[in-house]
Design a protein around this motif. Sequence first.
Motif, mmCIF file in Angstrom:
data_model
loop_
_atom_site.group_PDB
_atom_site.id
_atom_site.type_symbol
_atom_site.label_atom_id
_atom_site.label_comp_id
_atom_site.label_asym_id
_atom_site.label_seq_id
_atom_site.Cartn_x
_atom_site.Cartn_y
_atom_site.Cartn_z
ATOM 1 N N ILE A 3 5.595 10.672 -4.614
ATOM 2 C CA ILE A 3 5.092 11.337 -5.343
ATOM 3 C C ILE A 3 4.413 12.260 -5.150
ATOM 4 O O ILE A 3 4.063 13.346 -5.566
ATOM 5 C CB ILE A 3 3.799 9.744 -5.720
ATOM 6 N N VAL A 4 4.162 12.312 -2.876
ATOM 7 C CA VAL A 4 3.480 13.548 -3.201
ATOM 8 C C VAL A 4 4.445 14.891 -2.815
ATOM 9 O O VAL A 4 4.295 15.762 -3.133
ATOM 10 C CB VAL A 4 2.450 12.797 -1.465
ATOM 11 N N TYR A 5 5.841 14.737 -2.224
ATOM 12 C CA TYR A 5 7.172 15.319 -2.536
ATOM 13 C C TYR A 5 7.082 15.523 -3.619
ATOM 14 O O TYR A 5 6.816 17.305 -4.167
ATOM 15 C CB TYR A 5 8.193 15.211 -1.905
ATOM 16 N N VAL A 6 6.769 14.848 -4.717
ATOM 17 C CA VAL A 6 7.310 15.834 -6.093
ATOM 18 C C VAL A 6 6.152 16.556 -6.396
ATOM 19 O O VAL A 6 6.336 17.888 -7.157
ATOM 20 C CB VAL A 6 7.129 14.777 -6.903
ATOM 21 N N ILE A 7 4.480 16.211 -6.019
ATOM 22 C CA ILE A 7 3.269 17.021 -6.367
ATOM 23 C C ILE A 7 3.454 18.595 -5.854
ATOM 24 O O ILE A 7 3.434 19.126 -6.058
ATOM 25 C CB ILE A 7 2.058 16.448 -6.323
ATOM 26 N N GLY A 51 0.727 -1.094 0.268
ATOM 27 C CA GLY A 51 -0.022 -0.063 0.523
ATOM 28 C C GLY A 51 0.667 1.468 -0.172
ATOM 29 O O GLY A 51 0.522 2.736 -0.256
ATOM 30 N N GLU A 52 1.951 1.151 0.834
ATOM 31 C CA GLU A 52 2.912 2.156 0.589
ATOM 32 C C GLU A 52 3.848 2.992 -0.890
ATOM 33 O O GLU A 52 4.711 3.547 -1.070
ATOM 34 C CB GLU A 52 3.554 2.159 1.038
ATOM 35 N N TYR A 53 3.485 1.362 -2.412
ATOM 36 C CA TYR A 53 4.436 1.878 -3.210
ATOM 37 C C TYR A 53 3.330 2.276 -4.354
ATOM 38 O O TYR A 53 1.979 1.819 -4.039
ATOM 39 C CB TYR A 53 4.429 0.822 -3.656
ATOM 40 N N VAL A 54 3.255 2.655 -5.660
ATOM 41 C CA VAL A 54 2.548 3.187 -6.543
ATOM 42 C C VAL A 54 3.563 2.485 -7.588
ATOM 43 O O VAL A 54 4.556 2.976 -7.971
ATOM 44 C CB VAL A 54 2.025 4.595 -6.426
ATOM 45 N N ASN A 55 2.744 2.087 -8.540
ATOM 46 C CA ASN A 55 2.421 1.353 -9.919
ATOM 47 C C ASN A 55 2.752 2.263 -11.106
ATOM 48 O O ASN A 55 1.426 2.807 -11.388
ATOM 49 C CB ASN A 55 1.720 0.353 -10.155
ATOM 50 N N ILE A 56 3.677 2.683 -11.473
ATOM 51 C CA ILE A 56 3.785 3.057 -12.887
ATOM 52 C C ILE A 56 4.721 3.337 -13.640
ATOM 53 O O ILE A 56 5.452 3.055 -13.599
ATOM 54 C CB ILE A 56 3.866 5.163 -11.818
ATOM 55 N N SER A 57 3.799 2.850 -14.620
ATOM 56 C CA SER A 57 4.356 2.617 -15.683
ATOM 57 C C SER A 57 5.607 0.926 -15.993
ATOM 58 O O SER A 57 6.067 1.055 -16.016
ATOM 59 C CB SER A 57 5.443 3.107 -16.444
ATOM 60 N N GLY A 58 4.659 0.297 -15.292
ATOM 61 C CA GLY A 58 5.621 -1.134 -14.503
ATOM 62 C C GLY A 58 6.828 -0.729 -13.757
ATOM 63 O O GLY A 58 7.270 -1.901 -13.045
ATOM 64 N N ILE A 62 5.076 6.180 -2.472
ATOM 65 C CA ILE A 62 3.190 7.857 -2.637
ATOM 66 C C ILE A 62 4.220 9.159 -1.857
ATOM 67 O O ILE A 62 4.109 9.596 -2.378
ATOM 68 C CB ILE A 62 2.429 7.258 -1.230
ATOM 69 N N LYS A 63 5.539 9.188 -0.845
ATOM 70 C CA LYS A 63 5.652 9.608 0.320
ATOM 71 C C LYS A 63 6.385 10.512 -1.242
ATOM 72 O O LYS A 63 6.703 11.973 -1.024
ATOM 73 C CB LYS A 63 6.733 9.189 0.767
#
Length: 324
Positions: free
Chosen positions: A17-21, A2-9, A14-15
């Motif tokens: 990605i949130v920081y980047v956003i 749950g702490e990871y997001v699959n992007i393009s394989g 998640i942290k």
Amino acid sequence: MGEYVNISGREFPIKIIVYVILILLVIIAIFTSFFTVDAKEESVITRLGRYNRTVGAGFHWKLPLGIEKNYNVPTQEIQNMTFGFRTEKAGIVTVYSDRDYSSESIMLTGDLNIVDVEWIIQYRINDPRAWLFNVEDRTKTIRDISQSVINQLVGDRAILDVISTDRPEIEIQAQELMNDIFTQYNLGIRITTVKLQNVGPPSGEVKDAFEDVNKAEQDMNRLINEGKEAYNKEIPKAEGEAQRIIQEAEGYKAERINRAKGEANRFLSVLTEYRKAPDITRARLYYETLEKILANRDTLDIIDSNLENFLPLKEVGKNIGGTR
């Protein structure tokens, strides 16, 4: 998982990605929070689409992310509009468009003649808020009002006045009328100049006929001037001749009067002498008359009606002269 997001394989935390956003949002906020206004401009600021304030030249801050938007308006710049023609390239040698814009410039004069009037207006935006929000189609509104005013002023005058003497007056009145109407519309502009350019009859038969009329008028004026010149030349000459004749007549009159007076005085003196000694005076007058008749008459022969031959008076005179 749950702490990871699959992007393009690939899986990203998640942290991260949130920081980047968040970083991207901060960068976007920074870049959308500041704007500059040129020295010739003023900027109108809206907040959520509603007018908020107007700022002048310089570096300014606004709410980011489209909450506030700025619209820079060139309030210190003089803008032009042309009617009846278009300029494609301005410069030392101006290039004009070949397209026909006669629908803007052809109009009817007060004496029911057709005239082709080309003109330019110059204006400056003096209220940027009104300029942006009060009128939907600003350019069309300006053009329509300008054409209406020029048509009105031209329609009140004869064609010769429009072409020649009334041009400055039309420009002044047009500027005043346009400014009054734009003020009523609250358009946010001020007309600074109205300048008539080419003004004349439209091309074709109308222009040819008008040029014929102008040529006839010029010929008429030329003939009138030539007549005045001949008049000014002959009249002084005739007046001088008349004065000479009058002076000669006056001289002749004075001479005749003086001669008549002299004859009258002589007659009176003779009459006086006659009254004193009629016989002597009568004889003297007789001899004086004969003397006048016989003067310079060397070949005169006197014939005695009672004799058959000439009297030898000449020979007698010669003999007498010879004896002396």
